[in-house]
Every structure is written in structure tokens, then in C-alpha cells.
Design a protein around this motif. Structure first.
Motif, PDB file in Angstrom:
ATOM      1  N   ASN A  46      10.674 -50.062 -18.656  1.00 25.08           N
ATOM      2  CA  ASN A  46       9.335 -50.513 -19.000  1.00 25.08           C
ATOM      3  C   ASN A  46       8.967 -51.683 -18.112  1.00 25.08           C
ATOM      4  O   ASN A  46       9.848 -52.404 -17.614  1.00 25.08           O
ATOM      5  N   MET A  47       7.666 -51.890 -17.933  1.00 23.21           N
ATOM      6  CA  MET A  47       7.193 -52.917 -17.020  1.00 23.21           C
ATOM      7  C   MET A  47       6.154 -53.779 -17.701  1.00 23.21           C
ATOM      8  O   MET A  47       5.258 -53.275 -18.375  1.00 23.21           O
ATOM      9  N   MET A  48       6.293 -55.081 -17.535  1.00 26.31           N
ATOM     10  CA  MET A  48       5.334 -56.036 -18.072  1.00 26.31           C
ATOM     11  C   MET A  48       4.590 -56.659 -16.903  1.00 26.31           C
ATOM     12  O   MET A  48       5.193 -57.263 -16.014  1.00 26.31           O
ATOM     13  N   PHE A  49       3.257 -56.492 -16.891  1.00 31.16           N
ATOM     14  CA  PHE A  49       2.445 -56.943 -15.776  1.00 31.16           C
ATOM     15  C   PHE A  49       1.960 -58.374 -15.988  1.00 31.16           C
ATOM     16  O   PHE A  49       1.847 -58.849 -17.116  1.00 31.16           O
ATOM     17  N   GLN A  50       1.609 -59.024 -14.876  1.00 32.26           N
ATOM     18  CA  GLN A  50       1.101 -60.389 -14.937  1.00 32.26           C
ATOM     19  C   GLN A  50      -0.199 -60.456 -15.724  1.00 32.26           C
ATOM     20  O   GLN A  50      -0.471 -61.418 -16.443  1.00 32.26           O
ATOM     21  N   SER A  51      -1.023 -59.415 -15.625  1.00 32.98           N
ATOM     22  CA  SER A  51      -2.320 -59.397 -16.306  1.00 32.98           C
ATOM     23  C   SER A  51      -2.203 -59.064 -17.795  1.00 32.98           C
ATOM     24  O   SER A  51      -3.195 -59.120 -18.520  1.00 32.98           O
ATOM     25  N   TYR A  52      -0.978 -58.671 -18.229  1.00 35.17           N
ATOM     26  CA  TYR A  52      -0.658 -58.298 -19.610  1.00 35.17           C
ATOM     27  C   TYR A  52      -1.222 -56.927 -19.976  1.00 35.17           C
ATOM     28  O   TYR A  52      -0.594 -56.190 -20.729  1.00 35.17           O
ATOM     29  N   ALA A  53      -2.421 -56.542 -19.472  1.00 40.77           N
ATOM     30  CA  ALA A  53      -2.996 -55.206 -19.677  1.00 40.77           C
ATOM     31  C   ALA A  53      -3.030 -54.808 -21.148  1.00 40.77           C
ATOM     32  O   ALA A  53      -2.676 -53.685 -21.512  1.00 40.77           O
ATOM     33  N   LEU A  54      -3.466 -55.717 -22.015  1.00 45.04           N
ATOM     34  CA  LEU A  54      -3.598 -55.411 -23.439  1.00 45.04           C
ATOM     35  C   LEU A  54      -4.908 -54.661 -23.685  1.00 45.04           C
ATOM     36  O   LEU A  54      -5.902 -54.875 -22.991  1.00 45.04           O
ATOM     37  N   PHE A  55      -4.899 -53.774 -24.676  1.00 46.61           N
ATOM     38  CA  PHE A  55      -6.109 -53.046 -25.046  1.00 46.61           C
ATOM     39  C   PHE A  55      -6.995 -53.953 -25.895  1.00 46.61           C
ATOM     40  O   PHE A  55      -6.599 -54.363 -26.999  1.00 46.61           O
ATOM     41  N   PRO A  56      -8.193 -54.288 -25.421  1.00 51.45           N
ATOM     42  CA  PRO A  56      -9.019 -55.285 -26.125  1.00 51.45           C
ATOM     43  C   PRO A  56      -9.521 -54.823 -27.487  1.00 51.45           C
ATOM     44  O   PRO A  56      -9.803 -55.659 -28.347  1.00 51.45           O
ATOM     45  N   HIS A  57      -9.631 -53.498 -27.704  1.00 48.21           N
ATOM     46  CA  HIS A  57     -10.159 -52.990 -28.971  1.00 48.21           C
ATOM     47  C   HIS A  57      -9.074 -52.808 -30.022  1.00 48.21           C
ATOM     48  O   HIS A  57      -9.373 -52.455 -31.164  1.00 48.21           O
ATOM     49  N   MET A  58      -7.810 -53.048 -29.645  1.00 43.60           N
ATOM     50  CA  MET A  58      -6.697 -52.868 -30.581  1.00 43.60           C
ATOM     51  C   MET A  58      -6.196 -54.209 -31.083  1.00 43.60           C
ATOM     52  O   MET A  58      -6.274 -55.218 -30.381  1.00 43.60           O
ATOM     53  N   THR A  59      -5.636 -54.198 -32.287  1.00 44.06           N
ATOM     54  CA  THR A  59      -5.004 -55.398 -32.833  1.00 44.06           C
ATOM     55  C   THR A  59      -3.661 -55.631 -32.152  1.00 44.06           C
ATOM     56  O   THR A  59      -3.178 -54.773 -31.388  1.00 44.06           O
ATOM     57  N   VAL A  60      -3.057 -56.755 -32.454  1.00 39.65           N
ATOM     58  CA  VAL A  60      -1.742 -57.067 -31.900  1.00 39.65           C
ATOM     59  C   VAL A  60      -0.735 -55.989 -32.263  1.00 39.65           C
ATOM     60  O   VAL A  60      -0.013 -55.466 -31.408  1.00 39.65           O
ATOM     61  N   GLU A  61      -0.680 -55.608 -33.540  1.00 41.40           N
ATOM     62  CA  GLU A  61       0.311 -54.618 -33.954  1.00 41.40           C
ATOM     63  C   GLU A  61       0.020 -53.246 -33.357  1.00 41.40           C
ATOM     64  O   GLU A  61       0.950 -52.489 -33.044  1.00 41.40           O
ATOM     65  N   GLN A  62      -1.256 -52.909 -33.150  1.00 41.40           N
ATOM     66  CA  GLN A  62      -1.595 -51.634 -32.524  1.00 41.40           C
ATOM     67  C   GLN A  62      -1.197 -51.630 -31.048  1.00 41.40           C
ATOM     68  O   GLN A  62      -0.731 -50.614 -30.530  1.00 41.40           O
ATOM     69  N   ASN A  63      -1.389 -52.767 -30.375  1.00 38.76           N
ATOM     70  CA  ASN A  63      -0.954 -52.872 -28.981  1.00 38.76           C
ATOM     71  C   ASN A  63       0.554 -52.696 -28.865  1.00 38.76           C
ATOM     72  O   ASN A  63       1.038 -51.973 -27.993  1.00 38.76           O
ATOM     73  N   ILE A  64       1.296 -53.351 -29.747  1.00 38.85           N
ATOM     74  CA  ILE A  64       2.754 -53.274 -29.690  1.00 38.85           C
ATOM     75  C   ILE A  64       3.241 -51.854 -29.955  1.00 38.85           C
ATOM     76  O   ILE A  64       4.181 -51.366 -29.315  1.00 38.85           O
ATOM     77  N   GLY A  65       2.594 -51.153 -30.871  1.00 40.70           N
ATOM     78  CA  GLY A  65       3.033 -49.808 -31.242  1.00 40.70           C
ATOM     79  C   GLY A  65       2.457 -48.697 -30.402  1.00 40.70           C
ATOM     80  O   GLY A  65       2.786 -47.523 -30.616  1.00 40.70           O
ATOM     81  N   PHE A  66       1.625 -49.023 -29.407  1.00 37.08           N
ATOM     82  CA  PHE A  66       0.915 -47.989 -28.655  1.00 37.08           C
ATOM     83  C   PHE A  66       1.870 -47.010 -27.968  1.00 37.08           C
ATOM     84  O   PHE A  66       1.711 -45.793 -28.053  1.00 37.08           O
ATOM     85  N   GLY A  67       2.866 -47.530 -27.252  1.00 35.08           N
ATOM     86  CA  GLY A  67       3.795 -46.655 -26.539  1.00 35.08           C
ATOM     87  C   GLY A  67       4.574 -45.761 -27.472  1.00 35.08           C
ATOM     88  O   GLY A  67       4.833 -44.592 -27.155  1.00 35.08           O
ATOM     89  N   LEU A  68       4.948 -46.287 -28.636  1.00 33.67           N
ATOM     90  CA  LEU A  68       5.683 -45.485 -29.619  1.00 33.67           C
ATOM     91  C   LEU A  68       4.799 -44.366 -30.162  1.00 33.67           C
ATOM     92  O   LEU A  68       5.261 -43.235 -30.374  1.00 33.67           O
ATOM     93  N   LYS A  69       3.522 -44.690 -30.374  1.00 31.86           N
ATOM     94  CA  LYS A  69       2.584 -43.677 -30.873  1.00 31.86           C
ATOM     95  C   LYS A  69       2.403 -42.577 -29.843  1.00 31.86           C
ATOM     96  O   LYS A  69       2.337 -41.385 -30.197  1.00 31.86           O
ATOM     97  N   GLN A  70       2.327 -42.940 -28.564  1.00 30.28           N
ATOM     98  CA  GLN A  70       2.177 -41.951 -27.498  1.00 30.28           C
ATOM     99  C   GLN A  70       3.372 -41.012 -27.430  1.00 30.28           C
ATOM    100  O   GLN A  70       3.240 -39.846 -27.069  1.00 30.28           O
ATOM    101  N   GLU A  71       4.534 -41.510 -27.803  1.00 31.17           N
ATOM    102  CA  GLU A  71       5.749 -40.691 -27.799  1.00 31.17           C
ATOM    103  C   GLU A  71       5.924 -39.910 -29.100  1.00 31.17           C
ATOM    104  O   GLU A  71       6.925 -39.252 -29.310  1.00 31.17           O
ATOM    105  N   LYS A  72       4.906 -40.021 -29.981  1.00 32.35           N
ATOM    106  CA  LYS A  72       4.922 -39.325 -31.274  1.00 32.35           C
ATOM    107  C   LYS A  72       6.115 -39.731 -32.144  1.00 32.35           C
ATOM    108  O   LYS A  72       6.720 -38.925 -32.846  1.00 32.35           O
TER     109      LYS A  72
END
Length: 382
Positions: free
Chosen positions: A99-125
Motif C-alpha cells: 500500500n502507498m501513502m501519498f504526500q497529498s493524502y488523497a482523502l475522499f472529501p465526501h466521506m467521513t474519517v471511518e468511511q475513508n479508512i474502510g474504503f479499500g476493505l469495502k472495495q475488496e468486498k
């Protein structure tokens, strides 16, 4: 009552010194070209499990290209990149345990903190209960439980950085890549976050690879540093080894502040070389296990804190240079004196400010002596 003392030795983490240890990451004669431009040239490097490894160098040296090849955003022109027993040559990014963490952080502005953290797990079903458990674990790890329902615009820069880190760690990668992760933070917060990163990495037992041009950051967080220049690795060692025993002028100059004095070898006696560096000046003595030939060009690298300064000429010292205080840099806890020798060479020496500034015994235009022992410097042939 008898006091029990723990006599067990502290374990030194240095798998690179153990020939029985298998590297987690191996760059095997890797070359990367972009058209006619060679970004990485025939590079070989091992990174071990649980290392916090730093790629350090100026812009354009190839460090980001190496990270992008590890992530799968670029592929080698030649050579292999191994992760464990797997060849990453053709593996796409989403198929790698990286996994890679970018300098810009690339967070989804419309998602909450917990939704951002869980995004990759959700994509993997990943099952929802497991996502909740993992997100809670990550929130606790980065100490953001009270901010779980907030959105990125409601967070400070340091909090956004921790959300991005938590999201990167949620999928439990074997390897976490950090691309200038602290560059957007102010100095004080950056220093604080460096130690947080180190604690998290040690707590999870993961392997971190960080790309940075900040030498202090690399020295603080890394177990080892690869100093890079024009697509090649100049030196790989622990921060202390590179700082105290650089293998070249490039390494010495890139990591920390240093005096580099050019001269010609007069004579070598035992493990001491004599360096003629200026007309009318006494040759400088430097400890070395090398056997340089008389007349060859060489360099002495000596850190400013290794030099001492005095108005009075010292006795019984290996090296002593008379000069004039040309400038003084004051940084609070340390003053850096720039002393100009008779041939124009500037020597920098650092003094801890134990006294108030008004009590400074040495000031501008004073005649002084800068002196040091022969073992304080490093003899360099390149």
C-alpha cells in the motif's frame, strides 16, 4: 531485600548483518528508462522485514521511481523486483500486498474519517463486521476515535495525515510505502509525527519504506538509509554509520553539515595519513585504514561539532588551524562559527550555548584557533 537486575542483552535489530536472513524486498539489477533517460541504472538492493527503510536524495535522483516500481505504477526496463518469493515484474498494483501513502493524502472529501479508512476493505468486498472491526482498530491506533464521523475539511493537517496512514494500514499490507508523507506539516508537527510513525511501525511489525529529501527526517525514523544520486545508490547503512563514516564526499555532504577539505597526501604512517592542504599551513593528520599513495588527491571530512574553537592556541592537539571569525550563526541552542583560514578556506565549528549570548567569549573578527583530533575526521578518496 536483594535487587534483581536484568542481565539479558538488548537485542540489536540488524537483519542485514545476518547472512541467514532472507530479504523481504530485493531489487536485482534493476534499470528503468523513460525513453533515452535512465532514471534507475543497474540497481541492486535488499530491504528486510520490519525495517523502516529510507530512500534519501535530491529531486531527480530516482527514489520516487523506485517507490512507484514497488507499488506497480511503473515497471522495470530490466531486472527483477522480488517481494518475498514473488516476482513483481508483471503484478498490477491491486494484486500486490503493498500500500502507498501519498504526500497529498488523497482523502475522499465526501466521506467521513471511518468511511475513508474502510474504503479499500469495502472495495475488496470484506465482510461488514470485519470492516467495522478493522476500522475501529485503526482509529484506536492513530488516536482518532472522537473524529470518526468528521469529514476531511473538518480536520487539521496532522489529523488528515493520520487518516491517510490508517487507511493505508487497514488492509494489513506486507509493505507500506510513504511518499514524502510529512512534507505538508509544519516543523513542530512533523517532528512529533515522525515519532508517531516509528511507534506505529514498531507496534505493528510492518516494513515501511519512506521517500524523503529531508535528511533529519530520514535520520530520525530509519533503521537504514539508501543515499541516492542520479539513479544509483551511493551508500546504504544506518544513519549513524553514514553520518560518522561516509564513504564519499557526496554522502558526507548530503547527510548533515560537514567541512570538506581538499588536499594532497604527503605521507602515510601506520593508520595516519598526512594531508597537505594549503601553502604555509601544517599538514592535517587523519586516521585511516587505507594506504593512499603520496601525491594523490584526497579529502578530509569533519563534522562541525567535532571541531573546537579557542582564542588561545591549544597544546598537544593533532590538528590546529589559525583563522578569523568571519560569521556566526545563532540557532538558539547552538552557535555556528565560520572561521576563515589564511588561504580563504572556511571552517565551521559548532558550540553549545551554555551561556547567555551577552557572555559570548568569541565574536566577529576575533583571531581564533580551530582544532581537532585526527580521529574526528574521515579520510575520503572520492
Amino acid at each position: 531485600m536483594e535487587t534483581l537486575v536484568n542481565t539479558q542483552p538488548v537485542c540489536k535489530f540488524a537483519p542485514w548483518e545476518d547472512p541467514t536472513q532472507e530479504p523481504l524486498v530485493r531489487f536485482e539489477n534493476v534499470t528503468k528508462k523513460f525513453g533515452d533517460f535512465t532514471a534507475i541504472e543497474d540497481l541492486t538492493l535488499n530491504i528486510y522485514e520490519r525495517e523502516f527503510f529510507a530512500l534519501l536524495g535530491p529531486s531527480g535522483c530516482g527514489k520516487t521511481t523506485m517507490m512507484r516500481m514497488l507499488a506497480g505504477f511503473e515497471y522495470p526496463t530490466a531486472g527483477n523486483i522480488m517481494l518475498g518469493q514473488s516476482n513483481l515484474q508483471k503484478a498490477p498494483p491491486h494484486k500486490r500486498p503493498v500500500n502507498m501513502m501519498f504526500q497529498s493524502y488523497a482523502l475522499f472529501p465526501h466521506m467521513t474519517v471511518e468511511q475513508n479508512i474502510g474504503f479499500g476493505l469495502k472495495q475488496e468486498k470484506t465482510p461488514k463486521p470485519e470492516i467495522r472491526r478493522r476500522v475501529e482498530e485503526m482509529l484506536s491506533l492513530v488516536q482518532l476515535e472522537p473524529f470518526a464521523k468528521r469529514k476531511p475539511h473538518q480536520l487539521s493537517g496532522g489529523q488528515k495525515q493520520r487518516v491517510a496512514l490508517a487507511r493505508s494500514l487497514a488492509k494489513k499490507p506486507k509493505l507500506l510505502l510513504l511518499d514524502e508523507p510529512l512534507g505538508a506539516l509544519d516543523r513542530k508537527l512533523r517532528e512529533q509525527t515522525q515519532f508517531e510513525l516509528m511507534n506505529i511501525q514498531e507496534q505493528l511489525g510492518l516494513t515501511f519504506v519512506i521517500v524523503t529529501h529531508d535528511q533529519e527526517e530520514a535520520m530520525t525514523v530509519a533503521s537504514r538509509i539508501a543515499v541516492m544520486d542520479h539513479g544509483k545508490i551511493v551508500q546504504v547503512a544506518t544513519p549513524a554509520e553514514i553520518y560518522e563514516y561516509p564513504n564519499s564526499r557526496y554522502s558526507a555532504d548530503f547527510l548533515g553539515d560537514v567541512n570538506i577539505i581538499e588536499g594532497h597526501v604527503d605521507v602515510t604512517t601506520g593508520e595516519t595519513a598526512s594531508l597537505h592542504w594549503a601553502e604555509g599551513e601544517t599538514p592535517l593528520a587523519v586516521s585511516t585504514k587505507l594506504r593512499p599513495q603520496a601525491g594523490t588527491t584526497a579529502w578530509l571530512a569533519v563534522r562541525p561539532e567535532k571541531l573546537r574553537i579557542s582564542k588561545d592556541k591549544p597544546e598537544n592537539t593533532d590538528n590546529c588551524v589559525k583563522g578569523e571569525v568571519w560569521d556566526i550563526g545563532y540557532t538558539g541552542n547552538i552557535s555556528t562559527y565560520h572561521v576563515k583560514a589564511s588561504n580563504g578556506t572556511i571552517l565551521k565549528t559548532q558550540v553549545s550555548n551554555r551561556e547567555h549570548l551577552a557572555d559570548r567569549p568569541i565574536t566577529w573578527e576575533d583571531t581564533v584557533y580551530v582544532y581537532w583530533e585526527k580521529g574526528a575526521g574521515v579520510f575520503l578518496e572520492t
